[in-house]
Design an enzyme around this catalytic site. Structure first.
Site, PDB file in Angstrom:
ATOM      1  N   GLY A   1       0.612  -1.567   0.173  1.00 58.13           N
ATOM      2  CA  GLY A   1      -0.266   0.184   0.032  1.00 58.13           C
ATOM      3  C   GLY A   1       0.987   1.318   0.070  1.00 58.13           C
ATOM      4  O   GLY A   1       0.574   2.393   0.625  1.00 58.13           O
ATOM      5  N   HIS A   2       1.978   1.138  -1.199  1.00 54.43           N
ATOM      6  CA  HIS A   2       2.707   2.769  -1.383  1.00 54.43           C
ATOM      7  C   HIS A   2       3.859   2.470  -1.866  1.00 54.43           C
ATOM      8  O   HIS A   2       3.653   0.916  -3.358  1.00 54.43           O
ATOM      9  CB  HIS A   2       3.526   2.407  -0.049  1.00 54.43           C
ATOM     10  N   ARG A   3       3.880   3.112  -2.245  1.00 53.55           N
ATOM     11  CA  ARG A   3       5.235   2.957  -3.743  1.00 53.55           C
ATOM     12  C   ARG A   3       6.289   4.370  -2.658  1.00 53.55           C
ATOM     13  O   ARG A   3       6.599   4.700  -1.868  1.00 53.55           O
ATOM     14  CB  ARG A   3       4.853   3.737  -4.806  1.00 53.55           C
TER      15      ARG A   3
ATOM     16  N   TRP B   1       3.038   1.783  -7.603  1.00 53.62           N
ATOM     17  CA  TRP B   1       2.442   1.856  -6.134  1.00 53.62           C
ATOM     18  C   TRP B   1       2.086   0.226  -6.540  1.00 53.62           C
ATOM     19  O   TRP B   1       1.681  -0.430  -7.591  1.00 53.62           O
ATOM     20  CB  TRP B   1       1.063   2.564  -6.300  1.00 53.62           C
ATOM     21  N   HIS B   2       2.219  -0.419  -5.316  1.00 53.95           N
ATOM     22  CA  HIS B   2       2.140  -1.858  -5.192  1.00 53.95           C
ATOM     23  C   HIS B   2       0.911  -2.688  -3.639  1.00 53.95           C
ATOM     24  O   HIS B   2       1.343  -2.291  -2.526  1.00 53.95           O
ATOM     25  CB  HIS B   2       2.782  -3.020  -4.887  1.00 53.95           C
TER      26      HIS B   2
END
Length: 120
Positions: free
Chosen positions: A43-45, A89-90
């Site tokens: 839930g971020h990059r 973003w993953h």
């Protein structure tokens, strides 16, 4: 955008040997693994960090969004390696029972490298 690479694997009657050597687009500075997952991870990059994801056992699904394109990739073999660029973003989800996700990173951990805001 994130992309898959096949890791060289040597098979014979003794089993399989998969090698990670001179194939990643970065030098490894950090290694960690994720297992016994009970909820969505990531839930971020990142600003700078490129990562390589390898599901050593079992399977998981990786959602990728680089602000222009979205994709879902299932990792279900230890010779499949997903290169996740800093801009991607993953999230990691749908881990099968007993799965382990190995992550090789281009940067040491730095809290200020994380971007928690998703693309709109």
């Amino acid at each position: 955008m994130a992309h898959l690479i096949d890791l060289p694997t040597f098979k014979d009657s003794r089993g399989n040997l998969t090698v990670i050597e001179r194939i990643l687009p970065f030098k490894i500075k950090r290694t960690y693994f994720i297992y016994d997952v009970s909820q969505k991870r990531g839930g971020h990059r990142h600003k700078n960090n490129t990562q390589a994801f390898i599901c050593l056992g079992g399977s998981c699904e990786i959602y990728i969004n680089n602000g222009r394109k979205e994709n879902k990739i299932v990792l279900d073999s230890p010779n499949k390696c997903l290169i996740v660029e800093a801009e991607d973003w993953h999230t990691m989800d749908k881990f099968s029972a007993g799965s382990t996700l190995l992550v090789l990173a281009s940067e040491y951990y730095a809290h200020d490298d994380y971007i928690d805001e998703a693309y709109k």
